[in-house]
Design a protein around this motif. Structure first.
Motif, PDB file in Angstrom:
ATOM      1  N   ILE A   5      -4.662  -5.851   1.689  1.00  0.00           N
ATOM      2  CA  ILE A   5      -4.480  -4.530   1.085  1.00  0.00           C
ATOM      3  C   ILE A   5      -3.597  -3.726   2.021  1.00  0.00           C
ATOM      4  N   ALA A   6      -2.503  -3.198   1.470  1.00  0.00           N
ATOM      5  CA  ALA A   6      -1.511  -2.505   2.287  1.00  0.00           C
ATOM      6  C   ALA A   6      -0.567  -1.758   1.366  1.00  0.00           C
ATOM      7  N   SER A   7       0.354  -1.002   1.952  1.00  0.00           N
ATOM      8  CA  SER A   7       1.388  -0.343   1.157  1.00  0.00           C
ATOM      9  C   SER A   7       2.284  -1.413   0.542  1.00  0.00           C
TER      10      SER A   7
ATOM     11  N   GLU B 153      -5.972   9.052  -3.443  1.00  0.00           N
ATOM     12  CA  GLU B 153      -5.126   7.873  -3.271  1.00  0.00           C
ATOM     13  C   GLU B 153      -4.985   7.095  -4.583  1.00  0.00           C
ATOM     14  N   PHE B 154      -3.849   6.445  -4.745  1.00  0.00           N
ATOM     15  CA  PHE B 154      -3.568   5.600  -5.914  1.00  0.00           C
ATOM     16  C   PHE B 154      -3.565   4.146  -5.426  1.00  0.00           C
ATOM     17  N   VAL B 155      -4.626   3.410  -5.750  1.00  0.00           N
ATOM     18  CA  VAL B 155      -4.773   2.023  -5.301  1.00  0.00           C
ATOM     19  C   VAL B 155      -4.642   1.085  -6.493  1.00  0.00           C
ATOM     20  N   ILE B 156      -3.858   0.041  -6.322  1.00  0.00           N
ATOM     21  CA  ILE B 156      -3.628  -0.951  -7.361  1.00  0.00           C
ATOM     22  C   ILE B 156      -4.399  -2.224  -7.021  1.00  0.00           C
ATOM     23  N   LEU B 157      -5.093  -2.783  -8.012  1.00  0.00           N
ATOM     24  CA  LEU B 157      -5.710  -4.108  -7.881  1.00  0.00           C
ATOM     25  C   LEU B 157      -4.829  -5.075  -8.652  1.00  0.00           C
ATOM     26  N   VAL B 158      -4.256  -6.043  -7.945  1.00  0.00           N
ATOM     27  CA  VAL B 158      -3.292  -6.939  -8.582  1.00  0.00           C
ATOM     28  C   VAL B 158      -3.631  -8.380  -8.257  1.00  0.00           C
ATOM     29  N   GLY B 159      -3.266  -9.253  -9.176  1.00  0.00           N
ATOM     30  CA  GLY B 159      -3.484 -10.683  -8.972  1.00  0.00           C
ATOM     31  C   GLY B 159      -3.333 -11.408 -10.296  1.00  0.00           C
TER      32      GLY B 159
ATOM     33  N   ARG C  49       1.107   3.297   7.396  1.00  0.00           N
ATOM     34  CA  ARG C  49       0.858   4.636   7.918  1.00  0.00           C
ATOM     35  C   ARG C  49       1.913   5.624   7.403  1.00  0.00           C
ATOM     36  N   MET C  50       3.171   5.201   7.380  1.00  0.00           N
ATOM     37  CA  MET C  50       4.231   6.074   6.878  1.00  0.00           C
ATOM     38  C   MET C  50       4.042   6.348   5.389  1.00  0.00           C
ATOM     39  N   ALA C  51       3.592   5.338   4.639  1.00  0.00           N
ATOM     40  CA  ALA C  51       3.331   5.534   3.208  1.00  0.00           C
ATOM     41  C   ALA C  51       2.220   6.558   3.001  1.00  0.00           C
ATOM     42  N   ARG C  52       1.199   6.540   3.878  1.00  0.00           N
ATOM     43  CA  ARG C  52       0.118   7.521   3.781  1.00  0.00           C
ATOM     44  C   ARG C  52       0.639   8.928   4.055  1.00  0.00           C
ATOM     45  N   GLU C  53       1.515   9.052   5.029  1.00  0.00           N
ATOM     46  CA  GLU C  53       2.123  10.358   5.308  1.00  0.00           C
ATOM     47  C   GLU C  53       2.925  10.858   4.113  1.00  0.00           C
TER      48      GLU C  53
ATOM     49  N   THR D 210       5.616  -0.354  -7.765  1.00  0.00           N
ATOM     50  CA  THR D 210       6.229   0.938  -8.064  1.00  0.00           C
ATOM     51  C   THR D 210       5.216   2.071  -8.145  1.00  0.00           C
ATOM     52  N   LEU D 211       3.939   1.756  -8.405  1.00  0.00           N
ATOM     53  CA  LEU D 211       2.953   2.805  -8.626  1.00  0.00           C
ATOM     54  C   LEU D 211       2.067   3.090  -7.417  1.00  0.00           C
ATOM     55  N   GLY D 212       1.681   2.058  -6.692  1.00  0.00           N
ATOM     56  CA  GLY D 212       0.588   2.196  -5.751  1.00  0.00           C
ATOM     57  C   GLY D 212       0.943   2.807  -4.406  1.00  0.00           C
ATOM     58  N   ASP D 213       0.009   3.640  -3.881  1.00  0.00           N
ATOM     59  CA  ASP D 213       0.076   4.024  -2.474  1.00  0.00           C
ATOM     60  C   ASP D 213      -0.271   2.802  -1.625  1.00  0.00           C
ATOM     61  N   ARG D 214      -1.334   2.097  -2.057  1.00  0.00           N
ATOM     62  CA  ARG D 214      -1.674   0.808  -1.459  1.00  0.00           C
ATOM     63  C   ARG D 214      -1.972  -0.176  -2.577  1.00  0.00           C
ATOM     64  N   VAL D 215      -1.768  -1.445  -2.288  1.00  0.00           N
ATOM     65  CA  VAL D 215      -1.974  -2.506  -3.266  1.00  0.00           C
ATOM     66  C   VAL D 215      -2.942  -3.524  -2.670  1.00  0.00           C
TER      67      VAL D 215
END
Length: 416
Positions: free
Chosen positions: A218-220, A31-37, A397-401, A202-207
């Protein structure tokens, strides 16, 4: 590849200040997870705790199910790409990429080192630059060298600490695409820190959105955009930012400084009985009523407004409407602006209209708003009163698929 699990992670410094406060995140394998803030929210501190450069005050960090709190960075098999690239200026591109393998002192033969370096260079289009020094490379090429050094390690995960912040806007866009394509092709677990919400979206599967060390949501990217949990997430995610219009719900009508907006029954129910609410309306929820058909107009509501000025960007156009703020929410909006690293949230509506619209500053215009997409927030708590948690979860869920389909496609390409 590996999964990364953060369980109630806390980081307190000597003065007792919690830079990271009770953060729990499950990052799936690949998974590609982004930490943002905003600045100071704890995102880089959290990344450094994952890689082992910061001690964990309390909580558990697991990599592939194994607790690694006390493990040294070299024993976690994680590859980090730093903001300043951390390249060795006296070494060639070839030797910079090979450096992590050289450190293992005999683990890899010269042939294995050469094979991995050249494979990474081919993937990153650096083959013609292997004998050059970093000083003779562009910013984008130096970034690719840093990524190549991470690739040859065959690490369990890639960790990126604001890797594009030193690049100009055009090159950032190009490198975003390259990082995204590379991560998809390698299917390597990745954690990426940025303060730029465009990179996050633009990058993350979840942010994962952080504020003052606390995980807000934390979500798509799409769930964050369409179903934000609170005022902070709604305001931080999206460019231009979501408009927050003060109002009171009377029956099925939202009374605002710009006039009446007819609300769907469910939205009105959520705000009814509140002394005041903040209506969250993204710029793209609007349109110039003159450009819509009767069928389109029937799906929302219209109101009259005088425009202050317009901005034409070629593919879209922004029009601005000033209004008188309600003093009951002035402090809330000022605090929100400070939390988002903004000077202030101006009392003006930002409206996105079709590029062909002929609206201009000073015009008295009829604007249309898609009232089905309006969110109502409680100014006292910041809570999104109209959030549909099930609809949001379905988007993620759709983003995970979609990610799983990408991984399967990439695996098939590697085998062919």
């Amino acid at each position: 590849m590996a999964s990364i699990t953060l369980k109630n992670i806390v980081k307190k410094y000597d003065d007792g200040f919690p830079a990271v406060n009770d953060v729990s995140i499950d990052i799936e394998d690949g998974e590609f997870v982004i930490l943002v803030g905003p600045s100071g929210c704890g995102k880089s501190t959290l990344l450094r705790m994952i890689v082992g450069l910061e001690d964990i005050t309390s909580g558990d960090l697991l990599i592939d199910g194994e607790r690694v709190n006390e493990k040294a960075p070299r024993d976690r098999n994680l590859a980090m790409v730093f903001q300043n690239y951390a390249l060795y200026p006296h070494l060639t591109v070839y030797e910079n990429i090979a450096f992590p393998m050289r450190l293992t002192k005999g683990k890899f033969s010269d042939q294995e080192v050469d094979d991995r370096v050249r494979q990474a260079a081919h993937m990153l289009e650096l083959t013609d630059h292997l004998e050059r020094k970093p000083a003779n490379l562009s910013g984008g090429q130096r970034q690719r060298v840093a990524m190549g050094r991470a690739i040859v390690r065959h690490a369990n995960a890639f960790l990126f600490d604001e890797p594009l912040s030193n690049l100009d806007a055009k090159l950032r866009g190009q490198m975003r695409a390259e990082i995204s394509q590379l991560q998809r092709s390698l299917n390597t677990t990745s954690v990426y820190v940025t303060h730029d919400q465009t990179e996050a979206m633009t990058l993350g599967d979840r942010v994962a959105v952080l504020k003052k060390g606390v995980l807000q949501q934390i979500a798509s990217p799409r769930e964050l955009y369409e179903q934000p949990a609170n005022l902070f997430v709604a305001g931080f995610i999206g460019a231009p930012s979501m408009n927050f219009l003060p109002g009171t719900v009377e029956g099925d009508v939202l009374q605002t400084p710009l006039g009446e907006i007819q609300l769907p029954e469910g939205t009105a129910d959520a705000g009814r009985g509140k002394e005041i609410v903040l209506a969250g309306i993204r710029p793209d929820f609007f349109e110039d009523a003159a450009t819509l058909t009767e069928t389109q107009l029937a799906k929302g509501t219209t109101f009259e407004a005088t425009l202050t000025h317009t901005e034409w960007l070629g593919n879209e156009q922004y029009v601005y409407v000033s209004y008188e703020n309600d003093p009951r929410v002035a402090e809330v909006l000022q605090t929100l602006a400070e939390e988002m690293d903004a000077d202030e949230l101006r009392t003006q509506l930002v409206v996105s209209v079709d590029a062909t619209s002929r609206l201009r500053g000073g015009d008295a215009a009829t604007l249309w708003v898609d009232s089905r997409r309006i969110h109502l927030f409680d100014p006292a708590t910041g809570e999104n009163l109209t959030r549909d948690a099930e609809a949001g979860a379905e988007l993620t869920r759709m983003a995970r698929e979609d990610r799983q389909r990408d991984a399967e496609r990439a695996a098939a390409q590697r085998e062919s």
